[in-house]
Design a protein around this motif. Structure first.
Motif, PDB file in Angstrom:
ATOM      1  N   SER A 101       0.770   3.460  22.168  1.00  0.00           N
ATOM      2  CA  SER A 101       0.198   4.063  23.301  1.00  0.00           C
ATOM      3  C   SER A 101       0.334   5.653  23.537  1.00  0.00           C
ATOM      4  CB  SER A 101       0.746   3.450  24.874  1.00  0.00           C
ATOM      5  OG  SER A 101       0.405   2.150  24.862  1.00  0.00           O
ATOM      6  N   CYS A 102      -0.115   6.161  22.247  1.00  0.00           N
ATOM      7  CA  CYS A 102       0.348   7.492  21.895  1.00  0.00           C
ATOM      8  C   CYS A 102      -0.789   8.213  21.346  1.00  0.00           C
ATOM      9  CB  CYS A 102       1.505   7.524  20.937  1.00  0.00           C
ATOM     10  SG  CYS A 102       1.972   9.085  20.791  1.00  0.00           S
ATOM     11  N   GLU A 109       3.327  16.815  20.468  1.00  0.00           N
ATOM     12  CA  GLU A 109       4.135  17.099  21.733  1.00  0.00           C
ATOM     13  C   GLU A 109       5.530  16.542  21.134  1.00  0.00           C
ATOM     14  OE1 GLU A 109       3.756  19.586  23.585  1.00  0.00           O
ATOM     15  OE2 GLU A 109       1.755  19.543  24.144  1.00  0.00           O
ATOM     16  N   ASN A 110       5.635  15.300  20.753  1.00  0.00           N
ATOM     17  CA  ASN A 110       6.692  14.868  20.320  1.00  0.00           C
ATOM     18  C   ASN A 110       7.422  15.540  19.276  1.00  0.00           C
ATOM     19  OD1 ASN A 110       6.435  12.856  22.035  1.00  0.00           O
ATOM     20  ND2 ASN A 110       5.496  11.362  20.776  1.00  0.00           N
ATOM     21  N   LEU A 111       6.628  16.155  18.194  1.00  0.00           N
ATOM     22  CA  LEU A 111       7.091  16.895  17.056  1.00  0.00           C
ATOM     23  C   LEU A 111       7.851  18.156  17.724  1.00  0.00           C
ATOM     24  CD1 LEU A 111       4.546  16.141  14.528  1.00  0.00           C
ATOM     25  CD2 LEU A 111       6.923  15.837  14.405  1.00  0.00           C
ATOM     26  N   ALA A 112       7.253  18.783  18.605  1.00  0.00           N
ATOM     27  CA  ALA A 112       7.428  19.961  19.315  1.00  0.00           C
ATOM     28  C   ALA A 112       8.866  19.815  19.964  1.00  0.00           C
ATOM     29  CB  ALA A 112       6.595  20.655  20.403  1.00  0.00           C
ATOM     30  N   ALA A 236      -0.425  12.522  -2.712  1.00  0.00           N
ATOM     31  CA  ALA A 236       0.289  11.405  -2.339  1.00  0.00           C
ATOM     32  C   ALA A 236      -0.194  11.180  -0.757  1.00  0.00           C
ATOM     33  CB  ALA A 236       1.696  11.367  -2.636  1.00  0.00           C
ATOM     34  N   SER A 237      -0.342  10.014  -0.486  1.00  0.00           N
ATOM     35  CA  SER A 237      -0.335   9.855   1.158  1.00  0.00           C
ATOM     36  C   SER A 237       1.083   8.818   1.443  1.00  0.00           C
ATOM     37  CB  SER A 237      -1.572   8.992   1.384  1.00  0.00           C
ATOM     38  OG  SER A 237      -2.446   9.570   0.838  1.00  0.00           O
ATOM     39  N   VAL A 238       1.406   9.143   2.402  1.00  0.00           N
ATOM     40  CA  VAL A 238       2.829   8.905   3.147  1.00  0.00           C
ATOM     41  C   VAL A 238       2.905   8.322   4.595  1.00  0.00           C
ATOM     42  CG1 VAL A 238       5.359   9.157   3.248  1.00  0.00           C
ATOM     43  CG2 VAL A 238       4.163  10.083   1.239  1.00  0.00           C
ATOM     44  N   GLY A 239       3.068   7.065   4.876  1.00  0.00           N
ATOM     45  CA  GLY A 239       3.109   6.690   6.378  1.00  0.00           C
ATOM     46  C   GLY A 239       4.180   6.952   7.045  1.00  0.00           C
ATOM     47  N   VAL A 240       4.193   7.449   8.198  1.00  0.00           N
ATOM     48  CA  VAL A 240       5.126   7.848   8.995  1.00  0.00           C
ATOM     49  C   VAL A 240       5.217   7.198  10.497  1.00  0.00           C
ATOM     50  CG1 VAL A 240       5.355  10.273   8.129  1.00  0.00           C
ATOM     51  CG2 VAL A 240       4.033   9.739  10.211  1.00  0.00           C
ATOM     52  N   TYR A 244       4.896  10.080  15.558  1.00  0.00           N
ATOM     53  CA  TYR A 244       5.322  11.822  15.263  1.00  0.00           C
ATOM     54  C   TYR A 244       4.261  11.767  13.911  1.00  0.00           C
ATOM     55  CZ  TYR A 244       9.666  11.488  17.577  1.00  0.00           C
ATOM     56  OH  TYR A 244      10.542  11.383  18.728  1.00  0.00           O
ATOM     57  N   MET A 245       2.986  11.245  14.081  1.00  0.00           N
ATOM     58  CA  MET A 245       1.924  11.059  13.040  1.00  0.00           C
ATOM     59  C   MET A 245       1.798  12.621  12.432  1.00  0.00           C
ATOM     60  SD  MET A 245      -1.293  12.006  12.786  1.00  0.00           S
ATOM     61  CE  MET A 245      -1.616  12.658  14.382  1.00  0.00           C
TER      62      MET A 245
END
Length: 247
Positions: A101-102, A109-112, A236-240, A244-245
């Motif tokens: 739900s993001c 905003e979460n990263l900020a 490379a591709s990395v999932g997070v 915090y996408m």
């Protein structure tokens, strides 16, 4: 092409190849990794070249945010009497991660918050970016990588003509129209879009545009006497964590 901005959007890569004159046997491939699609295309082209499946690839990103549809996913089976007729904004809803739900704005905003980035820092970064872009535009630095867009028709024998039709007031567009003076004082007056540091002045706009690049093997470039602008060394591709996408 990420969004379904026309009924034939699935055919866009194929049509680009055909109408730019590529041989009919040249394959086309649609790529979708949301905001990372451009980098993903370059990586996939480099993969194909490294595996000797290709010597030269044309990678094109084309997006029309202004044509993102208002869509309905629940009406294929018809309508019941009195049932709500649901249409939603594809541009907003498609960027909502329903697992947590993001939406995409929330991830920034979460990263900020996590990295203690202030609204003042974000506005200052945006203002500086705009100022640099304006200077690059005025000095002609950007001109070498921009192809003017005009009313134009593209034809290929045995196929329907395709074309570009600009609004009547625009005879030709030869510069990025989103670049504008953005002093910090003006940016500071804009209300937050997601309750935090992001606003319509310091974030990505709803814009339309396209970009393209040629990716080739070193041997192919040398055989054509072409000096590369850059070298693709690794990717490379990395999932997070989804919340915090944006990292």
């Amino acid at each position: 092409s990420v969004a379904q901005t026309s009924f034939d959007a699935f055919l866009l890569p194929r049509h680009i190849g055909l109408y730019c004159g590529a041989p009919e046997a040249t394959p086309a491939h649609l790529v979708q990794r949301v905001c990372g699609t451009g980098v993903e295309m370059i990586a996939q082209a480099a993969d194909a070249i490294a595996l000797k499946r290709a010597e030269l690839a044309l990678v094109v990103g084309a997006e029309s945010m202004s044509r993102n549809p208002v869509a309905a996913y629940t009406h294929r089976g018809g309508f019941r009497l009195g049932a709500p007729v649901e249409f939603k904004d594809f541009l907003f809803e498609a960027l909502m991660d329903t697992a947590v739900s993001c939406n995409m704005g929330d991830t920034a905003e979460n990263l900020a918050k996590r990295n203690r980035i202030s609204r003042e820092e974000v506005d200052a970064f945006a203002s500086r970016s705009f100022a640099r872009a304006i200077e690059a535009q005025k000095s002609g630095f950007l001109a070498g990588e921009i192809a003017a867009v005009k009313n134009e028709s593209f034809e290929r024998e045995g196929m329907n003509a395709r074309g570009v039709r600009l609004p009547s007031r625009d005879l030709v567009i030869e510069a990025d129209t989103h670049i504008r003076p953005s002093p910090i004082e003006a940016l500071a007056k804009i209300r937050p879009a997601f309750g935090g540091v992001q606003t319509g002045g310091n974030s990505s706009a709803i814009v339309d545009g396209a970009a393209a690049a040629l990716i080739a093997s070193a041997a192919y470039a040398k055989s054509k006497g072409v000096k590369p602008l850059a070298h693709v060394r690794a990717w490379a591709s990395v999932g997070v964590e989804p919340r915090y996408m944006g990292i």
